[in-house]
Design an enzyme around this catalytic site. Sequence first.
Site, PDB file in Angstrom:
ATOM      1  N   CYS A  70      35.305  22.892  36.615  1.00 62.85           N
ATOM      2  CA  CYS A  70      36.644  23.477  36.740  1.00 62.85           C
ATOM      3  C   CYS A  70      36.788  24.227  38.067  1.00 62.85           C
ATOM      4  O   CYS A  70      35.986  25.124  38.366  1.00 62.85           O
ATOM      5  CB  CYS A  70      36.910  24.428  35.578  1.00 62.85           C
ATOM      6  SG  CYS A  70      38.493  25.311  35.717  1.00 62.85           S
ATOM      7  N   CYS A  73      37.331  28.276  37.709  1.00 61.93           N
ATOM      8  CA  CYS A  73      36.282  29.186  37.259  1.00 61.93           C
ATOM      9  C   CYS A  73      35.637  29.837  38.489  1.00 61.93           C
ATOM     10  O   CYS A  73      35.696  29.291  39.591  1.00 61.93           O
ATOM     11  CB  CYS A  73      35.218  28.434  36.459  1.00 61.93           C
ATOM     12  SG  CYS A  73      35.757  27.917  34.812  1.00 61.93           S
ATOM     13  N   HIS A 116      37.121  30.563  30.965  1.00 71.17           N
ATOM     14  CA  HIS A 116      37.695  29.215  30.930  1.00 71.17           C
ATOM     15  C   HIS A 116      38.280  28.865  29.563  1.00 71.17           C
ATOM     16  O   HIS A 116      39.252  28.100  29.470  1.00 71.17           O
ATOM     17  CB  HIS A 116      36.617  28.189  31.301  1.00 71.17           C
ATOM     18  CG  HIS A 116      37.099  26.767  31.304  1.00 71.17           C
ATOM     19  ND1 HIS A 116      37.717  26.200  32.392  1.00 71.17           N
ATOM     20  CD2 HIS A 116      37.072  25.812  30.332  1.00 71.17           C
ATOM     21  CE1 HIS A 116      38.044  24.951  32.101  1.00 71.17           C
ATOM     22  NE2 HIS A 116      37.666  24.678  30.874  1.00 71.17           N
ATOM     23  N   ASN A 156      52.515  26.729  32.551  1.00 68.85           N
ATOM     24  CA  ASN A 156      52.494  25.532  31.717  1.00 68.85           C
ATOM     25  C   ASN A 156      51.214  25.591  30.895  1.00 68.85           C
ATOM     26  O   ASN A 156      50.137  25.751  31.458  1.00 68.85           O
ATOM     27  CB  ASN A 156      52.474  24.258  32.560  1.00 68.85           C
ATOM     28  CG  ASN A 156      53.713  24.113  33.424  1.00 68.85           C
ATOM     29  OD1 ASN A 156      54.788  24.528  33.042  1.00 68.85           O
ATOM     30  ND2 ASN A 156      53.545  23.523  34.591  1.00 68.85           N
ATOM     31  N   HIS A 167      41.845  25.543  32.426  1.00 66.86           N
ATOM     32  CA  HIS A 167      41.638  26.975  32.627  1.00 66.86           C
ATOM     33  C   HIS A 167      42.968  27.724  32.496  1.00 66.86           C
ATOM     34  O   HIS A 167      43.999  27.246  32.969  1.00 66.86           O
ATOM     35  CB  HIS A 167      41.048  27.216  34.018  1.00 66.86           C
ATOM     36  CG  HIS A 167      40.447  28.556  34.203  1.00 66.86           C
ATOM     37  ND1 HIS A 167      39.090  28.774  34.178  1.00 66.86           N
ATOM     38  CD2 HIS A 167      41.008  29.771  34.399  1.00 66.86           C
ATOM     39  CE1 HIS A 167      38.842  30.058  34.355  1.00 66.86           C
ATOM     40  NE2 HIS A 167      40.007  30.682  34.505  1.00 66.86           N
ATOM     41  N   HIS A 169      45.911  29.532  33.413  1.00 65.38           N
ATOM     42  CA  HIS A 169      46.495  29.832  34.713  1.00 65.38           C
ATOM     43  C   HIS A 169      47.987  29.539  34.693  1.00 65.38           C
ATOM     44  O   HIS A 169      48.502  28.871  33.802  1.00 65.38           O
ATOM     45  CB  HIS A 169      45.827  28.997  35.816  1.00 65.38           C
ATOM     46  CG  HIS A 169      46.214  27.545  35.787  1.00 65.38           C
ATOM     47  ND1 HIS A 169      45.765  26.654  34.826  1.00 65.38           N
ATOM     48  CD2 HIS A 169      47.025  26.812  36.611  1.00 65.38           C
ATOM     49  CE1 HIS A 169      46.261  25.458  35.039  1.00 65.38           C
ATOM     50  NE2 HIS A 169      47.043  25.516  36.127  1.00 65.38           N
ATOM     51  N   GLN A 171      51.577  29.349  37.712  1.00 70.66           N
ATOM     52  CA  GLN A 171      51.914  29.036  39.095  1.00 70.66           C
ATOM     53  C   GLN A 171      53.095  29.883  39.553  1.00 70.66           C
ATOM     54  O   GLN A 171      53.827  30.456  38.737  1.00 70.66           O
ATOM     55  CB  GLN A 171      52.257  27.554  39.239  1.00 70.66           C
ATOM     56  CG  GLN A 171      51.113  26.616  38.860  1.00 70.66           C
ATOM     57  CD  GLN A 171      51.486  25.168  39.069  1.00 70.66           C
ATOM     58  OE1 GLN A 171      51.710  24.728  40.194  1.00 70.66           O
ATOM     59  NE2 GLN A 171      51.552  24.415  37.982  1.00 70.66           N
TER      60      GLN A 171
END
Length: 353
Positions: A70, A73, A116, A156, A167, A169, A171
Amino acid sequence: MKKTSTLLADGRELIYYDLRDDRVRDAVDRRPLDRTVTTSEVRRDPLLGDSVAVASHRQGRTYHPPADECPLCPSQGERLSEIPDSSYDVVVFENRFPSLAGDSGRCEVVCFTSDHHASFADLSDEQARLVLDAWTDRTAELSHLPSVEQVFCFENRGAEIGVTLGHPHGQIYAYPFTTPRTALMLRQVAQHKEATAGGNLFDAVLERELAGERVVLASEHWVAFVPYAAHWPYEVHLYPRRRVPDLLGLDEAARSEFPQVYLELLRRFDRIFGAQEPSTPYIAAWHQAPFGALEEFDGVVREDFALHLELFTIRRTPGKLKFLAGSESGMSVFINDVPPERAAERLREVASS
């Protein structure tokens, strides 16, 4: 909150947001990366009047890597990632495969936690508040870029949404124009303001919902409700009670209370469909006033806009998704299978599940 800015090997900016003031972030990106090259271009549709970002370089972006590869990470030993340090609280960095770049805006990735296998709903209140502070800081910084007119922070979540990195996250898109959805809201605000001799549409909507049956939860500083004309099967709008145009306008009381309210909403979303569907796919989207001129929206100023978050899922029932088919995709006319009143009732029912 401590903020530390550095550069990745290809020249992109990376920013650490730490809970502790004594954290030192001096790790160097050891990857042999070439300078990032993007081909992002914004084209305006002459028939619809909206804009489309054309970004062919995104075809080669990272796609569903295994957990041990990933890129979000922390770096460990010789396994190098987008984050050079071996740990982090919250990190923001320029997207390696941006939809918008240069004169066409900017795209950033926000990593909510180094864990993660976690999700936003798993965060502590302190960690969620740090994410809010990072969103606010990036909104402030990006608003000063000459190419940026509107800042959009969003998450999302779930493969069903199209997420390619597991992971936790989100944007941030910094657009060089006012987005079509925001423009529609501003036109409605302008019409309402003229028709009511100065009244505010967002205030009227919030007052109506507070008096109705679609409120999901309400606190001293925040109100969450399913809107009267919800587009999605389960859709919640979260408003601060005091109208502000953007994240920068939130006072300390609202900031302090936000983590409890938002984390509770996310946890209820994960309980909607019961134990058989414990991880609900969703999109969480902050709507903020544009930073550009608003002359085309007669009589409207930035302060007329109301910051709010829209949270929705494309799942309509266990094992079934809401697809955007002919009416939605072809004509932008949504058909909702779940009555908003029933959706609000269900979200209240799962409060103590």
